[in-house]
Design a protein around this motif. Structure first.
Motif, PDB file in Angstrom:
ATOM      1  N   TYR A 183      -1.317 -13.171  -0.880  1.00  0.00           N
ATOM      2  CA  TYR A 183      -0.544 -14.406  -0.747  1.00  0.00           C
ATOM      3  C   TYR A 183      -1.112 -15.496  -1.662  1.00  0.00           C
ATOM      4  O   TYR A 183      -0.369 -16.197  -2.364  1.00  0.00           O
ATOM      5  N   GLN A 184      -2.427 -15.641  -1.663  1.00  0.00           N
ATOM      6  CA  GLN A 184      -3.045 -16.675  -2.497  1.00  0.00           C
ATOM      7  C   GLN A 184      -2.946 -16.327  -3.981  1.00  0.00           C
ATOM      8  O   GLN A 184      -2.806 -17.215  -4.821  1.00  0.00           O
ATOM      9  N   GLN A 185      -2.989 -15.054  -4.294  1.00  0.00           N
ATOM     10  CA  GLN A 185      -2.847 -14.635  -5.684  1.00  0.00           C
ATOM     11  C   GLN A 185      -1.465 -15.023  -6.225  1.00  0.00           C
ATOM     12  O   GLN A 185      -1.338 -15.454  -7.373  1.00  0.00           O
ATOM     13  N   ILE A 186      -0.457 -14.879  -5.393  1.00  0.00           N
ATOM     14  CA  ILE A 186       0.911 -15.177  -5.821  1.00  0.00           C
ATOM     15  C   ILE A 186       1.201 -16.675  -5.786  1.00  0.00           C
ATOM     16  O   ILE A 186       1.766 -17.237  -6.730  1.00  0.00           O
ATOM     17  N   THR A 187       0.817 -17.341  -4.699  1.00  0.00           N
ATOM     18  CA  THR A 187       1.201 -18.751  -4.509  1.00  0.00           C
ATOM     19  C   THR A 187       0.188 -19.745  -5.057  1.00  0.00           C
ATOM     20  O   THR A 187       0.528 -20.909  -5.287  1.00  0.00           O
ATOM     21  N   GLU A 188      -1.067 -19.326  -5.202  1.00  0.00           N
ATOM     22  CA  GLU A 188      -2.154 -20.191  -5.645  1.00  0.00           C
ATOM     23  C   GLU A 188      -2.425 -21.324  -4.648  1.00  0.00           C
ATOM     24  O   GLU A 188      -2.892 -22.401  -5.016  1.00  0.00           O
ATOM     25  N   GLN A 189      -2.136 -21.084  -3.382  1.00  0.00           N
ATOM     26  CA  GLN A 189      -2.466 -22.072  -2.360  1.00  0.00           C
ATOM     27  C   GLN A 189      -3.916 -21.921  -1.919  1.00  0.00           C
ATOM     28  O   GLN A 189      -4.477 -20.818  -1.936  1.00  0.00           O
ATOM     29  N   SER A 190      -4.500 -23.034  -1.481  1.00  0.00           N
ATOM     30  CA  SER A 190      -5.912 -23.065  -1.123  1.00  0.00           C
ATOM     31  C   SER A 190      -6.139 -22.580   0.304  1.00  0.00           C
ATOM     32  O   SER A 190      -5.190 -22.433   1.086  1.00  0.00           O
ATOM     33  N   ASP A 191      -7.410 -22.367   0.653  1.00  0.00           N
ATOM     34  CA  ASP A 191      -7.758 -22.000   2.028  1.00  0.00           C
ATOM     35  C   ASP A 191      -7.336 -23.099   3.009  1.00  0.00           C
ATOM     36  O   ASP A 191      -6.896 -22.806   4.121  1.00  0.00           O
ATOM     37  N   GLN A 192      -7.495 -24.364   2.588  1.00  0.00           N
ATOM     38  CA  GLN A 192      -7.113 -25.473   3.457  1.00  0.00           C
ATOM     39  C   GLN A 192      -5.601 -25.471   3.711  1.00  0.00           C
ATOM     40  O   GLN A 192      -5.147 -25.736   4.835  1.00  0.00           O
ATOM     41  N   ASP A 193      -4.827 -25.164   2.663  1.00  0.00           N
ATOM     42  CA  ASP A 193      -3.373 -25.087   2.823  1.00  0.00           C
ATOM     43  C   ASP A 193      -2.999 -24.005   3.821  1.00  0.00           C
ATOM     44  O   ASP A 193      -2.135 -24.202   4.687  1.00  0.00           O
ATOM     45  N   ILE A 194      -3.636 -22.870   3.715  1.00  0.00           N
ATOM     46  CA  ILE A 194      -3.309 -21.746   4.591  1.00  0.00           C
ATOM     47  C   ILE A 194      -3.738 -22.050   6.027  1.00  0.00           C
ATOM     48  O   ILE A 194      -3.042 -21.694   6.986  1.00  0.00           O
ATOM     49  N   GLU A 195      -4.863 -22.725   6.203  1.00  0.00           N
ATOM     50  CA  GLU A 195      -5.304 -23.083   7.547  1.00  0.00           C
ATOM     51  C   GLU A 195      -4.279 -24.000   8.207  1.00  0.00           C
ATOM     52  O   GLU A 195      -3.941 -23.839   9.385  1.00  0.00           O
ATOM     53  N   ARG A 196      -3.751 -24.972   7.449  1.00  0.00           N
ATOM     54  CA  ARG A 196      -2.708 -25.853   7.977  1.00  0.00           C
ATOM     55  C   ARG A 196      -1.455 -25.068   8.327  1.00  0.00           C
ATOM     56  O   ARG A 196      -0.805 -25.322   9.351  1.00  0.00           O
ATOM     57  N   LEU A 197      -1.110 -24.114   7.491  1.00  0.00           N
ATOM     58  CA  LEU A 197       0.116 -23.339   7.683  1.00  0.00           C
ATOM     59  C   LEU A 197       0.058 -22.495   8.946  1.00  0.00           C
ATOM     60  O   LEU A 197       0.944 -22.560   9.808  1.00  0.00           O
ATOM     61  N   VAL A 198      -1.002 -21.714   9.106  1.00  0.00           N
ATOM     62  CA  VAL A 198      -1.057 -20.785  10.246  1.00  0.00           C
ATOM     63  C   VAL A 198      -1.344 -21.519  11.561  1.00  0.00           C
ATOM     64  O   VAL A 198      -0.997 -21.024  12.632  1.00  0.00           O
ATOM     65  N   SER A 199      -1.937 -22.711  11.474  1.00  0.00           N
ATOM     66  CA  SER A 199      -2.212 -23.465  12.701  1.00  0.00           C
ATOM     67  C   SER A 199      -1.030 -24.315  13.132  1.00  0.00           C
ATOM     68  O   SER A 199      -1.075 -24.958  14.176  1.00  0.00           O
ATOM     69  N   GLY A 200       0.024 -24.310  12.301  1.00  0.00           N
ATOM     70  CA  GLY A 200       1.217 -25.092  12.642  1.00  0.00           C
ATOM     71  C   GLY A 200       1.063 -26.573  12.408  1.00  0.00           C
ATOM     72  O   GLY A 200       1.863 -27.370  12.897  1.00  0.00           O
ATOM     73  N   LYS A 201       0.054 -27.006  11.652  1.00  0.00           N
ATOM     74  CA  LYS A 201      -0.185 -28.427  11.423  1.00  0.00           C
ATOM     75  C   LYS A 201       0.616 -28.984  10.255  1.00  0.00           C
ATOM     76  O   LYS A 201       0.569 -30.176   9.979  1.00  0.00           O
ATOM     77  N   SER A 239       6.045 -16.112   6.337  1.00  0.00           N
ATOM     78  CA  SER A 239       6.366 -15.602   7.673  1.00  0.00           C
ATOM     79  C   SER A 239       5.500 -14.389   8.006  1.00  0.00           C
ATOM     80  O   SER A 239       5.053 -14.217   9.141  1.00  0.00           O
ATOM     81  N   TYR A 240       5.238 -13.547   7.004  1.00  0.00           N
ATOM     82  CA  TYR A 240       4.414 -12.361   7.237  1.00  0.00           C
ATOM     83  C   TYR A 240       2.943 -12.746   7.392  1.00  0.00           C
ATOM     84  O   TYR A 240       2.209 -12.171   8.200  1.00  0.00           O
ATOM     85  N   LEU A 241       2.511 -13.777   6.644  1.00  0.00           N
ATOM     86  CA  LEU A 241       1.142 -14.265   6.765  1.00  0.00           C
ATOM     87  C   LEU A 241       0.887 -14.806   8.167  1.00  0.00           C
ATOM     88  O   LEU A 241      -0.132 -14.488   8.800  1.00  0.00           O
ATOM     89  N   ILE A 242       1.816 -15.607   8.667  1.00  0.00           N
ATOM     90  CA  ILE A 242       1.664 -16.176  10.009  1.00  0.00           C
ATOM     91  C   ILE A 242       1.670 -15.080  11.062  1.00  0.00           C
ATOM     92  O   ILE A 242       0.878 -15.084  12.012  1.00  0.00           O
ATOM     93  N   PHE A 243       2.570 -14.108  10.893  1.00  0.00           N
ATOM     94  CA  PHE A 243       2.629 -12.985  11.839  1.00  0.00           C
ATOM     95  C   PHE A 243       1.297 -12.243  11.908  1.00  0.00           C
ATOM     96  O   PHE A 243       0.769 -11.971  12.996  1.00  0.00           O
TER      97      PHE A 243
END
Length: 701
Positions: free
Chosen positions: A65-83, A131-135
């Motif tokens: 996911y990060q390879q494709i989107t280039e989003q950071s760890d902080q971005d992903i933490e916000r995403l999966v935590s629903g923040k 959606s697959y990352l969150i799942f």
């Protein structure tokens, strides 16, 4: 497909259906099964597994996911935590837009789609992947609950990509700049005198400059918002819809660049580059506000309908109404402040559908409130109806509230500052001050003597702030000594047929909820004779909520216990007759929540003088007015300015027919009786002024 991958697919489909939307699991699954192959085919990425369900662990897929989107760890933490849903980098935005275009073109070449630019039904690549990352995250952490689960309907995660904003823009007056927008792949905004917006440090700086340029002295709140949104809020990857009028869409595009100022352009120099995805002309069922630039994210139903219409999907009007009601329900809260969950929302929608079928009656699409209330009584009293017995009444109540709070958008006659000044006998600097007071305080009381035009001014004050004559955004009531909280806010009232009581919302609650559903436009609640009522008693716990800095805060209503707030786009205008001795003074707690402005007689106003001179017998009226001015001078000295005789006594169509006759009527049967009220303890003085006024009518001095 092996058993492990198939099991993973089914788990994903079930989880996404439950947490992101009932249709989402079935919609996304086929795309994830072939996503790697598609990326290879479209030259958008290589080296990935053909079936993304082959990625079995969160850590493995997170790297992909990060390879494709280039989003950071902080971005992903916000995403999966629903923040929050972080924005994607510009590079990925361009690639994900290419994915949708190439997929549509590929299906067109196979005869699946009627047009190569028809992109309906293709999920956004970014939404699909996340959606697959969150799942995977929650599948590996089964003790956790996805925070957005209870709000999935409102978030529309199965329909729109909420990592971007959706904007509606008007390409100049009557869409005259649309061809230029299309040919040059850009969108543009006026207010060229501002120069390059990069020179402004704050929104307030922009507002100050626009205010300097406006001749009417009105605070340019809407203009400033449009300019600032165009400069700072629109970002690469955002979706742009171009509109024509209030019901037509001309194009859908994606913003591809930052703001720039084109000094070589002859007009509309504030610009952004756009990649147009679909161009044509489509007419919608819903209507838009007449604004230059609008963010559509608060209105997911608009976004859905636009995309459906543009992609030539069949729109069932009833299903559209059901879905709009479903979305509205998901934003309602219980008395504990918790949003209605998906199960409750689905139950209420199902109950209404069953009632329609069982009682052969219309609910969805019905706008007659009394008809709905009668149906509710029939349903609740029918002992043989048991399927949704426990929720049928409350479900219809919710639908009634939904209909009552539905905004109306229509073509209206425009209303400018020039229109105001030609209608109302008031100076330009005064109206500018009134608008400023109302915008800053939110609550304004116009006080003054009888006949100075307070009611007339209040409505036109609303018009000029709306810049159009929109009666649907104005509500007027009149207070009196018996007016109560139950009349104004809510309370138990006898049923029309006399059989028991029912809980009824008052006009202020209904109108506030209507304004809250339409945050891009201003609404005005006008209260005539505001000091005839006991304001503390009438407002109750809402006295706090009307304060400018408390707008949007929620409290529970006294009877229903519903959560309620007063939106920031609702303005309250009160009118106060200062000459009535029977009225109590407003208490200090209430006074500090309002600005007060005194409206004075306008006999010196140039517009009023022009009005008089255009009558068929201006000499008669001018004699009377000169005498009224002398009378007012004495009234001010002895009684106070709030007891003066106002100019409204001398306006109206009757003066245009027979000026002298109408003057005589007003003097004899309106003003002279008023003078005997003023000087009830000095009848000789009142009688002396009566003789002087009658003498003016007879041509004497």
């Amino acid at each position: 497909m092996n058993d492990v991958v198939n099991t993973q697919k089914e788990k994903y489909k079930a989880w996404v259906t439950e947490n992101l939307g009932e249709k989402t699991g079935g919609w996304y699954t086929p795309y994830l099964e072939k996503l790697g192959q598609l990326l290879e085919k479209f030259a958008l990425g290589s080296g990935f597994k053909g079936n993304f369900f082959d990625y079995q662990s969160y850590s493995e897929y997170k790297n992909i996911y990060q390879q494709i989107t280039e989003q950071s760890d902080q971005d992903i933490e916000r995403l999966v935590s629903g923040k929050g849903t972080p924005r994607y980098p510009d590079k990925f935005v361009a690639r994900k837009n290419q994915f949708i275009k190439k997929y549509a073109e590929e299906e067109y070449s196979r005869g699946v789609r009627s047009k190569p630019d028809s992109i309906g039904g293709i999920p956004d690549w970014g939404v699909l992947m996340r959606s697959y990352l969150i799942f995977l995250y929650y599948d590996e952490n089964p003790t956790l609950t996805y925070p957005k689960k209870e709000k999935k309907i409102a978030n529309q995660e199965d329909k729109i990509d909420n990592s971007v904003n959706y904007w509606l823009i008007s390409p100049g007056e009557y869409s005259r700049l649309w061809d230029q927008f299309q040919n040059e792949n850009m969108i543009a905004l006026g207010w060229d005198y501002l120069g390059d917006l990069k020179h402004y440090d704050s929104k307030e700086d922009v507002e100050r400059k626009i205010a300097e340029q406006r001749a009417d002295g009105v605070r340019p709140v809407n203009d400033t918002k449009a300019v600032w949104d165009f400069y700072r809020e629109i970002q690469a990857g955002d979706i742009i819809y171009v509109k024509e009028g209030i019901k037509k869409i001309l194009a859908r595009g994606v913003v591809t660049g930052d703001y720039y100022f084109d000094n070589e352009a002859s007009e509309y120099k504030h610009r952004r580059k756009v990649d147009w995805l679909q161009v044509g002309k489509w007419e919608l069922n819903q209507t838009f506000a007449q604004k230059t630039l609008t963010c559509l994210n608060p209105y997911p139903n608009y976004i859905q309908e636009i995309d459906q219409v543009m992609n030539e999907d069949f729109i069932d009007p009833k299903m559209a109404e059901v879905n709009e009601f479903r979305n509205w329900l998901s934003n309602q809260v219980t008395d504990t402040g918790v949003s209605l969950n998906d199960k409750t929302v689905t139950q209420k929608v199902s109950a209404l559908k069953d009632i329609e079928h069982h009682f052969d009656s219309l609910i969805f699409g019905e706008t007659d409130i009394e008809q709905l209330k009668q149906l509710k009584d029939v349903v609740v009293s029918d002992k043989s109806y048991t399927k949704y017995k426990g929720v049928s009444g409350s479900s219809i109540d919710y639908y009634i509230r939904f209909i009552e709070s539905k905004p109306t958008v229509q073509e209206n006659e425009s209303f400018t500052m020039e229109d105001f000044l030609s209608d109302v006998f008031i100076e330009k600097k005064e109206i500018a001050r009134l608008i400023s007071l109302l915008e800053n305080k939110k609550n304004l009381i116009l006080k003054g003597a009888p006949g100075v035009g307070k009611t007339f001014i209040s409505k036109r004050l609303a018009y000029v702030m709306m810049e159009e004559k929109d009666e649907t955004r104005i509500h007027m009531v009149q207070f009196h000594q018996s007016y109560s909280y139950e009349d104004f806010i809510e309370g138990l009232r006898p049923k029309a047929e006399g059989d028991g009581f029912e809980l009824k919302q008052g006009p202020f609650v209904k109108f506030s909820r209507k304004a809250a559903r339409d945050p891009e436009r201003d609404y005005f609640f006008i209260i005539d004779e505001i000091n005839r009522g006991n304001m503390s008693k009438i407002l109750g716990e809402l006295m706090m909520l009307i304060e400018a800095d408390k707008r949007g805060e929620q409290i529970n209503l006294l009877y229903s216990n519903d959560k309620f707030s007063v939106p920031s786009n609702l303005y309250i205008i009160g009118m106060m007759n200062t000459a009535d001795r029977s009225l109590a003074l407003l208490d200090y707690a209430l006074r500090r929540r309002f600005s007060f402005y005194e409206i004075k007689p306008a006999f010196q106003n140039d517009t009023f003088k022009s009005y008089i001179n255009d009558l068929n017998n201006p000499q008669c009226l001018n004699r009377i007015i000169d005498e009224i001015k002398r009378l007012n001078n004495q009234i001010v000295k002895e009684l106070g300015s709030g007891f003066q005789i106002g100019h409204s006594y001398f306006t109206g169509d009757a003066y245009k027919v027979d000026t002298a006759k109408r003057v005589e009527e007003v003097i004899e049967y309106e003003i002279i009786p008023q003078l005997f009220e003023y000087w009830f303890d000095d009848e000789q003085k009142a009688d002396d002024w009566a003789k002087r006024l009658r003498g003016c009518c007879d041509g004497e001095k």
